[in-house]
Write an enzyme that holds these catalytic residues in place. Structure first.
Site, short mmCIF file in Angstrom:
data_model
loop_
_atom_site.label_atom_id
_atom_site.label_comp_id
_atom_site.label_asym_id
_atom_site.label_seq_id
_atom_site.Cartn_x
_atom_site.Cartn_y
_atom_site.Cartn_z
N LEU A 184 0.85 -1.20 0.00
CA LEU A 184 0.00 0.00 0.00
C LEU A 184 0.87 1.24 0.00
O LEU A 184 1.62 1.50 0.94
CB LEU A 184 -0.89 0.01 1.24
CG LEU A 184 -1.69 -1.28 1.48
CD1 LEU A 184 -2.59 -1.12 2.69
CD2 LEU A 184 -2.50 -1.64 0.24
N ALA A 185 0.77 2.00 -1.08
CA ALA A 185 1.69 3.13 -1.23
C ALA A 185 1.03 4.32 -1.91
O ALA A 185 1.67 5.07 -2.63
CB ALA A 185 2.91 2.67 -2.03
N ARG A 211 2.02 13.56 7.26
CA ARG A 211 2.87 13.82 8.42
C ARG A 211 4.35 13.99 8.05
O ARG A 211 5.15 14.45 8.85
CB ARG A 211 2.70 12.69 9.46
CG ARG A 211 1.35 12.72 10.16
CD ARG A 211 1.09 11.46 10.97
NE ARG A 211 0.52 10.38 10.15
CZ ARG A 211 0.24 9.16 10.60
NH1 ARG A 211 0.49 8.84 11.86
NH2 ARG A 211 -0.27 8.25 9.80
N THR A 233 -7.15 2.10 3.84
CA THR A 233 -6.30 0.95 3.49
C THR A 233 -7.10 -0.21 2.85
O THR A 233 -6.58 -0.91 1.99
CB THR A 233 -5.54 0.45 4.72
OG1 THR A 233 -6.42 0.44 5.86
CG2 THR A 233 -4.36 1.35 5.05
N ASP A 267 5.21 1.66 4.37
CA ASP A 267 6.03 2.47 5.27
C ASP A 267 6.62 1.69 6.45
O ASP A 267 6.89 2.25 7.49
CB ASP A 267 5.22 3.68 5.77
CG ASP A 267 4.00 3.26 6.59
OD1 ASP A 267 3.71 2.05 6.67
OD2 ASP A 267 3.34 4.15 7.15
N GLU A 315 -8.26 1.68 15.89
CA GLU A 315 -7.28 2.72 15.53
C GLU A 315 -7.21 3.79 16.62
O GLU A 315 -8.16 3.99 17.38
CB GLU A 315 -7.69 3.36 14.20
CG GLU A 315 -7.60 2.43 13.01
CD GLU A 315 -6.20 1.87 12.78
OE1 GLU A 315 -5.23 2.64 12.76
OE2 GLU A 315 -6.07 0.63 12.63
N ASN A 328 6.05 7.51 9.58
CA ASN A 328 5.01 8.47 9.19
C ASN A 328 5.50 9.91 9.17
O ASN A 328 4.83 10.78 8.64
CB ASN A 328 3.83 8.35 10.16
CG ASN A 328 3.24 6.96 10.15
OD1 ASN A 328 2.72 6.50 9.15
ND2 ASN A 328 3.40 6.24 11.26
N ASN A 345 56.31 8.01 -12.53
CA ASN A 345 56.24 9.13 -11.60
C ASN A 345 55.67 10.34 -12.33
O ASN A 345 56.21 10.78 -13.35
CB ASN A 345 57.63 9.47 -11.07
CG ASN A 345 57.53 10.55 -10.02
OD1 ASN A 345 57.22 10.29 -8.87
ND2 ASN A 345 57.76 11.79 -10.42
C1 UD1 Z 1 -2.04 1.55 9.70
C2 UD1 Z 1 -3.07 0.60 10.33
C3 UD1 Z 1 -2.75 0.46 11.82
C4 UD1 Z 1 -1.34 -0.04 11.99
C5 UD1 Z 1 -0.33 0.84 11.26
C6 UD1 Z 1 1.03 0.18 11.27
C7 UD1 Z 1 -5.20 0.87 9.13
C8 UD1 Z 1 -6.54 1.43 9.17
N1 UD1 Z 1 -4.42 1.12 10.18
O1 UD1 Z 1 -2.21 2.82 10.28
O2 UD1 Z 1 -3.65 -0.42 12.43
O3 UD1 Z 1 -0.99 -0.10 13.36
O4 UD1 Z 1 -0.74 1.02 9.88
O5 UD1 Z 1 2.02 0.98 10.72
O6 UD1 Z 1 -4.87 0.20 8.19
N2 UD1 Z 1 -2.63 3.93 2.07
C9 UD1 Z 1 -3.09 3.84 0.77
N3 UD1 Z 1 -4.34 4.29 0.50
C10 UD1 Z 1 -5.17 4.80 1.44
C11 UD1 Z 1 -4.67 4.90 2.77
C12 UD1 Z 1 -3.40 4.44 3.04
O7 UD1 Z 1 -2.39 3.36 -0.13
O8 UD1 Z 1 -6.28 5.17 1.09
C13 UD1 Z 1 -1.26 3.46 2.35
C14 UD1 Z 1 -0.35 4.55 2.86
O9 UD1 Z 1 0.31 5.18 1.78
C15 UD1 Z 1 0.62 3.78 3.76
C16 UD1 Z 1 -0.20 2.60 4.23
O10 UD1 Z 1 -1.32 2.50 3.38
O11 UD1 Z 1 1.75 3.30 3.06
C17 UD1 Z 1 -0.67 2.76 5.68
O12 UD1 Z 1 -1.37 3.97 5.80
P1 UD1 Z 1 -1.13 4.95 7.02
O13 UD1 Z 1 -1.96 6.15 6.82
O14 UD1 Z 1 0.31 5.13 7.26
O15 UD1 Z 1 -1.78 4.07 8.19
P2 UD1 Z 1 -1.53 4.19 9.73
O16 UD1 Z 1 -2.33 5.31 10.27
O17 UD1 Z 1 -0.08 4.19 10.02
CA CA Z 2 1.75 4.19 8.81
#
Ligand code: UD1
Ligand code: CA
Length: 450
Positions: free
Chosen positions: A9-10, A16, A80, A104, A155, A227, A376
């Site tokens: 997931l990226a 942040r 996610t 991440d 969460e 993050n 040299n």
């Molecule tokens: C998420 C988890 C949390 C966990 C944590 C671990 C969820 C709801 N929560 O929270 O339980 O403890 O990771 O690090 O999953 N992303 C997408 N599309 C979206 C949203 C996010 O691709 O619509 C990607 C982001 O780019 C990121 C990853 O998903 O790489 C996680 O998203 P992030 O917002 O960092 O989630 P956390 O709040 O850290």
């Molecule tokens: Ca995260």
């Protein structure tokens, strides 16, 4: 390992991070976060690696274009679960397990992922969650257990005060079976962020009678989510600490561990000593009994045993045994320095081969040259390799002595054992054994006193 695929997931910007660059492209030890994950899963040979991209997708796609990766696009970052959903089409007829990883969590290890996948199979589970206990669980999804068994993930923003005390967290890494796709359809954005959470699929699977397992790991470092820039620099510090420990334990001397940078994948041999102020970049390979002194910057280079480098910038070089460089030398890409070569202060080499025992001791530029053994090069000598349009070769055969301040205008060849008089500008080949003088004669005139 057979029959599993990876979804990374990226798509998020990573607000942040306070940056316009997509979060997963921020570099940890010179390597973007997303590449760390790809490198961690690749040895397990997944059937597919799918990356969900969104914010700044072109940058991510371009960077990874040479890897065998499928991209799916998430236009709006609705959470996610919504992100994983974008990969559904790709897996329409796929029966293997799906490893879901946030983009991440760069420090995750191959062995841990391998365990997670094996556990899911062994337990015939629909999902296995990788969890750990952290000192500070702020920001993570907390694991709610009932009678020791998994209940759900809550969460940060949805958690009540009691739940916020929980130290067991969701790593954001899960292995699902194909029931994932059905469960995703049932996820609702009923939470503080109004997002579709992948974590809700787990509760959904459990409620519909599927088996949910947990894999708990002790090392919280492995699943640290990045993050913010503070967390990124924290991960950098972790990698550096691990590397320095590994090197010290393998017999490398590091005089001031707080005042060096050594990339996680640099190699340094036994009994080498690293002085304060040295920077050793990714992929650098240093042999045994080498000494690297103050403010040396070493990039993309290989240095063989017993070489000494002081206060120098070394980039893209292949350096043999017992070579001495510096202080204050600039060794540029394509420099190949053989055993016992000396490059002294304020000398620069580029795309040049310098054979054994030759010396370029002071203030010289050697570019596009081939220099034989025992040569040299006197102080201030320049190979004039560039005519404003093209680069030309200089060949200096073995045992040549070049006097100080010579200009050697390429293309030109200086034969074995020749001697170039100081101050000469050499524009024609010099046959072997000859003395070449190419400078104005000294004249003596009457001095006029005022
Ligand atoms: C998420 C988890 C949390 C966990 C944590 C671990 C969820 C709801 N929560 O929270 O339980 O403890 O990771 O690090 O999953 N992303 C997408 N599309 C979206 C949203 C996010 O691709 O619509 C990607 C982001 O780019 C990121 C990853 O998903 O790489 C996680 O998203 P992030 O917002 O960092 O989630 P956390 O709040 O850290
Ligand atoms: Ca995260």
């Amino acid at each position: 390992m057979k029959n599993f695929s990876v979804v990374i997931l990226a798509a998020g910007q990573g607000t942040r991070m306070k940056s316009l660059l997509p979060k997963v492209m921020h570099k940890l030890s010179g390597k973007p976060l997303v590449k760390w994950i790809i490198d961690a899963v690749s040895p397990l040979k997944p059937d597919n690696i799918v990356i969900v991209v969104g914010y700044g997708h072109k940058i991510v796609e371009e960077y990874l274009s040479k890897n065998n990766i499928k991209f799916v696009y998430q236009e709006k970052q609705l959470g996610t679960a919504h992100a994983v959903m974008q990969a559904k089409e790709i897996f329409k007829n796929y029966n293997g397990d799906i490893l879901v990883v946030s983009g991440d969590v760069p420090l995750i290890k191959t062995a841990t992922i391998s365990n997670l996948i094996k556990n899911n199979k062994k337990n015939s589970s629909s999902v296995t969650i990788l969890s750990t206990e952290v000192k500070d669980s702020f920001g993570y999804g907390r694991i709610i257990r009932k009678n020791g068994l998994f209940e759900r993930i809550v969460e940060e923003k949805d958690a009540n005060l009691n739940e916020r005390q929980i130290k067991e967290i969701n790593s954001g890494i899960y292995c699902f079976d194909k029931n994932l796709w059905k469960a995703l359809l049932k996820v609702k954005p009923n939470n503080a962020k109004k997002e579709y959470y992948i974590t809700d699929t787990i509760e959904i699977l459990k409620k519909s009678g599927h088996k949910v397992s947990m894999l708990f790991i002790k090392d919280e470092i492995e699943v640290k989510g990045i993050n913010s820039k503070v967390e990124l620099s924290g991960a950098e510090a972790i990698l550096k600490e691990q590397k320095i420990k590994e090197l010290l334990n393998s017999g490398v001397g590091i005089i001031d561990t707080n005042n060096v940078y050594i990339s996680y994948d640099a190699k340094i041999g036994q009994d080498s000593v690293i002085y304060p102020g040295v920077f050793i970049d990714s992929g650098v390979n240093i042999g045994k009994k080498c000494v690297l002194k103050g403010s040396s910057y070493i990039v993309k280079s290989k240095i063989a045993d017993e070489s000494i480098i002081s206060y120098s910038y070394v980039d893209g070089a292949n350096i043999g045994k017992k070579v001495k460089i510096g202080p204050f030398a600039h060794i540029r890409p394509g420099s190949v320095l053989k055993e016992n070569v000396k490059i002294g202060n304020f000398s620069e080499t580029k795309k040049s081969l310098i054979e054994k025992n030759s010396k370029v001791n002071h203030l010289s530029y050697i570019g596009d040259a081939q220099i034989g053994t025992n040569v040299n090069i006197g102080a201030g000598t320049i190979t004039c390799n560039y005519d404003g349009k093209d680069k030309h070769q200089t060949i200096i055969e073995q045992d040549v002595f070049v006097g100080s301040n010579a200009n050697i205008v390429a293309p030109v060849k200086i034969g074995r054992g020749a001697l170039i008089a100081a101050g000469s500008t050499i524009t024609h080949d010099v046959p072997k054994g000859k003395l070449a003088i190419a400078r104005a004669r000294q004249e003596l005139k009457r001095r006029i006193k005022k």
